[in-house]
Design an enzyme around this catalytic site. Structure first.
Site, PDB file in Angstrom:
ATOM      1  N   ARG A 176       3.369   1.663 -16.272  1.00 47.00           N
ATOM      2  CA  ARG A 176       3.480   3.088 -15.969  1.00 47.00           C
ATOM      3  C   ARG A 176       4.935   3.486 -15.726  1.00 47.00           C
ATOM      4  O   ARG A 176       5.205   4.474 -15.052  1.00 47.00           O
ATOM      5  CB  ARG A 176       2.626   3.416 -14.741  1.00 47.00           C
ATOM      6  CG  ARG A 176       1.156   3.024 -14.926  1.00 47.00           C
ATOM      7  CD  ARG A 176       0.309   3.539 -13.801  1.00 47.00           C
ATOM      8  NE  ARG A 176       0.223   4.991 -13.857  1.00 47.00           N
ATOM      9  CZ  ARG A 176       0.044   5.767 -12.772  1.00 47.00           C
ATOM     10  NH1 ARG A 176      -0.054   5.231 -11.584  1.00 47.00           N
ATOM     11  NH2 ARG A 176      -0.017   7.076 -12.898  1.00 47.00           N
TER      12      ARG A 176
ATOM     13  N   ARG B  48       2.720  10.129 -11.300  1.00 47.27           N
ATOM     14  CA  ARG B  48       1.715  11.060 -11.827  1.00 47.27           C
ATOM     15  C   ARG B  48       2.288  12.468 -11.957  1.00 47.27           C
ATOM     16  O   ARG B  48       1.931  13.220 -12.858  1.00 47.27           O
ATOM     17  CB  ARG B  48       0.490  11.095 -10.916  1.00 47.27           C
ATOM     18  CG  ARG B  48      -0.342   9.828 -10.902  1.00 47.27           C
ATOM     19  CD  ARG B  48      -1.601   9.991 -10.069  1.00 47.27           C
ATOM     20  NE  ARG B  48      -2.241   8.706  -9.829  1.00 47.27           N
ATOM     21  CZ  ARG B  48      -2.152   8.005  -8.694  1.00 47.27           C
ATOM     22  NH1 ARG B  48      -1.448   8.505  -7.670  1.00 47.27           N
ATOM     23  NH2 ARG B  48      -2.754   6.847  -8.577  1.00 47.27           N
TER      24      ARG B  48
ATOM     25  N   TRP C 100     -32.886  10.206  18.501  1.00 48.45           N
ATOM     26  CA  TRP C 100     -31.562  10.520  19.033  1.00 48.45           C
ATOM     27  C   TRP C 100     -30.638   9.361  18.670  1.00 48.45           C
ATOM     28  O   TRP C 100     -30.796   8.246  19.155  1.00 48.45           O
ATOM     29  CB  TRP C 100     -31.604  10.697  20.556  1.00 48.45           C
ATOM     30  CG  TRP C 100     -32.102  12.037  20.976  1.00 48.45           C
ATOM     31  CD1 TRP C 100     -33.392  12.406  21.225  1.00 48.45           C
ATOM     32  CD2 TRP C 100     -31.301  13.209  21.174  1.00 48.45           C
ATOM     33  NE1 TRP C 100     -33.454  13.737  21.567  1.00 48.45           N
ATOM     34  CE2 TRP C 100     -32.181  14.253  21.551  1.00 48.45           C
ATOM     35  CE3 TRP C 100     -29.941  13.483  21.074  1.00 48.45           C
ATOM     36  CZ2 TRP C 100     -31.744  15.545  21.825  1.00 48.45           C
ATOM     37  CZ3 TRP C 100     -29.490  14.765  21.353  1.00 48.45           C
ATOM     38  CH2 TRP C 100     -30.390  15.784  21.716  1.00 48.45           C
TER      39      TRP C 100
ATOM     40  N   ALA D 125       0.805  -1.225   0.000  1.00 47.50           N
ATOM     41  CA  ALA D 125       0.000   0.000   0.000  1.00 47.50           C
ATOM     42  C   ALA D 125       0.839   1.277   0.000  1.00 47.50           C
ATOM     43  O   ALA D 125       0.721   2.113  -0.898  1.00 47.50           O
ATOM     44  CB  ALA D 125      -0.947  -0.009   1.200  1.00 47.50           C
TER      45      ALA D 125
ATOM     46  N   CYS E 248      -6.015  -6.579   4.579  1.00 49.53           N
ATOM     47  CA  CYS E 248      -7.198  -6.639   5.448  1.00 49.53           C
ATOM     48  C   CYS E 248      -8.232  -7.636   4.925  1.00 49.53           C
ATOM     49  O   CYS E 248      -9.076  -8.121   5.693  1.00 49.53           O
ATOM     50  CB  CYS E 248      -7.842  -5.261   5.561  1.00 49.53           C
ATOM     51  SG  CYS E 248      -6.751  -3.990   6.248  1.00 49.53           S
TER      52      CYS E 248
ATOM     53  N   TYR F 276     -31.630  11.585  10.043  1.00 48.51           N
ATOM     54  CA  TYR F 276     -32.578  10.753  10.778  1.00 48.51           C
ATOM     55  C   TYR F 276     -33.734  10.324   9.879  1.00 48.51           C
ATOM     56  O   TYR F 276     -34.300  11.128   9.127  1.00 48.51           O
ATOM     57  CB  TYR F 276     -33.164  11.500  11.988  1.00 48.51           C
ATOM     58  CG  TYR F 276     -34.456  10.869  12.470  1.00 48.51           C
ATOM     59  CD1 TYR F 276     -34.440   9.623  13.091  1.00 48.51           C
ATOM     60  CD2 TYR F 276     -35.685  11.484  12.233  1.00 48.51           C
ATOM     61  CE1 TYR F 276     -35.624   9.005  13.487  1.00 48.51           C
ATOM     62  CE2 TYR F 276     -36.884  10.880  12.627  1.00 48.51           C
ATOM     63  CZ  TYR F 276     -36.840   9.633  13.253  1.00 48.51           C
ATOM     64  OH  TYR F 276     -38.007   9.024  13.633  1.00 48.51           O
TER      65      TYR F 276
ATOM     66  N   VAL G 120      15.520  -6.286  -0.200  1.00 47.86           N
ATOM     67  CA  VAL G 120      16.595  -5.367   0.157  1.00 47.86           C
ATOM     68  C   VAL G 120      17.192  -5.813   1.480  1.00 47.86           C
ATOM     69  O   VAL G 120      16.475  -6.029   2.469  1.00 47.86           O
ATOM     70  CB  VAL G 120      16.079  -3.920   0.246  1.00 47.86           C
ATOM     71  CG1 VAL G 120      17.162  -2.984   0.772  1.00 47.86           C
ATOM     72  CG2 VAL G 120      15.602  -3.446  -1.126  1.00 47.86           C
TER      73      VAL G 120
END
Length: 463
Positions: A79, A29, A445, A18, A52, A437, A89
Site C-alpha cells: 500500500r 486511505r 433483572w 497498533a 493481547c 432478556y 529510531v
C-alpha cells in the site's frame, strides 16, 4: 510540466504496531502516494499484531504465531508504506524536523526528514533494578519477539518450575498459559490480592480461582533478587522471606510508557510518564507531531484526570484519529472510562471506571454495593454465579465504577456499565435500561441492574 503542483509531504511513523500502523494506513486511505510519502520504523520483526493474544499463543490456545498478525509488512508495503523493520529510531531532532534511525543488525545510522511525525513507541515491561534481572530465563512479555523468546526458552528448559512476578493482567494470563504448558507455577505478588485493577474484595475471588487451577499464589511478597546458578541462568526468585525455585521467570509487573525518545526531545510528559496530547492526538504545543497508543496518557472521563492505560483497543482508535487528521480530515479521541476484561480458566474478570482507591484519590465521596446473582435465569441449565460491585457518587448517584467476577457470560456485561459511564448516567437511571432478556441469557433483572438498584437505594438512603 505543471509547476503549480505542491511538493509531496513526508509522514514518519515511529513504531509499527497498533497505533503507528493504524495511523499510517488511515492516512494512506485519505492521501495517495503522489500526495503523501509514508516512512515507518519498527525495531522488531513484526507489525500490526495482537500483543493481547501472546499469553494465549504461549499457552497453546492459539496454535500459530502468525494468526496474531493482522497485517504483514508485505501488505503494508503493497500500500506504498515504506516500512523499515529492525530499524530503531534513536533521536528526534525537533528543530531540524528529522529522526535518526539505526539498523539493529548492522548498526548503520541515517537521518530521515519529516513534515509530519507520529510517535507510537508503545510501552515497556517494568524490569526492577535488582541482581539477576537480566539473567537467561527471565522474560518480559510485551511483543511477538518477546513471546517467541519465551517459547524458545520453554523448549530448551528441562525443569518444569515457573515463577511469575506480578499478578496483573499479564501475570495472571501468563500463569494460566504456563499451567497449560504443564509447568508448576508460583505467582509472587506484592499486593494483598491478584488483579490490582480490582478492589481487594473482588481480587480475592480471582485468588481463589487461581488456586483452584493449581497456581500457588504468594501475596504481600516483595521480590529482592533473581538467584542464578554457576551457568548464569535463573534458579530461583528470592523474596525477603524465602526463595522460590524457578527454571523460567516471567515478569508480569506491568508496563511504563516508552517515552525515552520523547523525553530526550523535550516533548511534554504527564505524571505517569506518558506523552500529553490534545483531543486530536496532537502532541501539546507541536503542530506537526502526533502520538498514540501505550506511550500516551489519556483523559479519564470519570475522574477528569489523565491516566496511562495500555490497551490495544485504545491504540487502534488513536491510530484512526491520528491518520484521519494527518490525512487532512478531522477526528478526536474524547477519552476513556478504563474498561478491561480478562479470564483465569473459566472465571471472567471485568472492570470499568474507578476502584474505591481511585475515587478516594480524586476526592470523590461514594457508596459501594456488592451483589450476588447468576448469569442466566436460576432455573435454566448451567446458570453460574456472578459477583457485581458498583460504586455510585454520594448525593448525585452518578455511576463511578463497576467490577464483575463470574463464569461464562459475566465479563462482557461490563460493557453495559461502560456505556453508562460514558453517558454520565446515574445508578437510578441505569435501573430503567431496556436490556435484552430471555432465560438462557439473563435473569429477569440482569445482575448489573440488580447492582444499580441496590446502589440507587443506598444513595437515596444517604440523603
Amino acid at each position: 510540466m505543471d509547476m503549480s503542483r505542491t511538493r509531496r509531504e513526508r509522514l514518519v511513523v515511529i513504531g509499527g504496531d497498533a497505533a503507528g500502523m493504524s495511523a499510517a494506513s488511515q492516512a494512506r486511505r485519505l492521501k495517495g502516494p503522489d500526495e503523501l510519502e509514508i516512512v515507518a520504523f519498527e525495531r522488531g520483526h513484526f507489525t500490526s499484531y495482537s500483543a493481547c493474544g501472546i499469553p494465549y499463543w504461549v499457552g497453546g490456545d492459539v496454535d500459530d504465531r502468525d494468526r496474531l498478525i493482522a497485517r504483514t509488512p508485505e501488505e503494508h508495503r503493497a500500500r506504498d508504506i515504506d516500512l523499515r523493520l529492525r530499524t530503531e529510531v534513536t533521536d528526534i531532532d525537533l528543530d531540524g524536523q528529522r529522526v535518526r534511525a539505526r539498523d539493529v543488525d548492522s548498526g548503520a545510522e541515517s537521518w530521515t526528514p519529516y513534515d509530519k511525525l507520529v510517535i507510537a513507541t508503545g510501552a515497556r515491561p517494568i524490569r526492577p533494578d535488582m541482581p539477576g534481572m537480566d539473567a537467561p530465563g527471565v522474560h518480559g512479555v510485551q511483543t511477538l519477539d518477546d513471546g517467541q523468546a519465551l517459547l524458545d526458552t520453554l523448549a530448551r528448559t528441562r525443569g518444569r518450575r515457573a515463577v511469575v512476578v506480578g499478578a496483573g493482567y499479564i501475570g495472571v494470563e501468563m500463569a494460566e498459559a504456563l499451567i497449560n504448558r504443564g509447568y508448576e507455577v508460583t505467582v509472587v505478588n506484592r499486593g494483598s490480592e491478584p488483579m490490582s485493577t480490582l478492589d481487594p474484595d473482588m481480587g480475592r475471588l480471582v485468588h481463589k480461582a487461581m488456586e483452584g487451577l493449581g497456581i500457588t499464589m504468594v501475596n504481600d511478597a516483595e521480590v529482592t533478587r533473581i538467584v542464578t546458578g554457576d551457568d548464569g541462568r535463573v534458579r530461583a526468585v528470592a523474596t525477603q522471606d524465602r526463595d522460590f525455585p524457578a527454571d523460567v521467570v516471567v515478569l508480569g509487573i506491568g508496563v511504563r510508557p516508552e517515552t525515552t525518545l520523547a523525553r530526550a526531545a523535550g516533548l511534554p510528559l504527564g505524571t505517569h510518564g506518558g506523552l500529553l496530547t490534545d483531543r486530536s492526538m496532537r502532541v501539546r504545543g507541536h503542530e506537526n507531531i502526533w502520538a498514540g497508543g501505550d506511550c500516551v496518557e489519556v483523559l479519564d472521563l470519570v475522574s477528569g484526570q489523565e491516566r496511562h492505560i495500555a490497551l490495544g483497543t485504545h491504540a487502534n482508535k488513536h491510530g484512526q484519529v491520528i491518520g484521519t487528521n494527518v490525512g487532512g480530515g478531522y477526528a478526536t479521541f474524547p477519552g476513556v472510562v478504563g474498561t478491561a476484561v480478562s479470564k483465569v480458566c473459566d472465571l471472567e474478570i471485568a472492570r470499568t471506571g474507578l476502584r474505591e482507591k481511585d475515587a478516594h484519590r480524586v476526592g470523590l465521596r461514594f457508596e459501594a454495593v456488592t451483589i450476588e446473582s447468576t448469569s442466566r435465569a436460576g432455573y435454566y441449565p448451567d446458570a453460574s454465579p456472578m459477583t457485581v460491585k458498583m460504586l455510585a457518587e454520594l448525593r448525585t448517584g452518578r455511576l463511578l465504577g463497576v467490577q464483575i467476577v463470574g463464569r461464562e457470560g459475566a465479563g462482557k456485561r461490563v460493557d453495559i456499565a461502560a456505556v453508562a459511564l460514558t453517558a454520565g448516567m446515574t445508578a437510578e437511571q441505569m435501573t430503567t435500561l431496556d436490556l435484552g432478556y430471555a432465560p438462557p441469557f439473563s435473569p429477569v433483572w440482569d445482575p448489573v441492574l440488580v447492582a444499580a438498584r441496590k446502589a440507587a437505594a443506598k444513595v437515596r438512603g444517604s440523603l
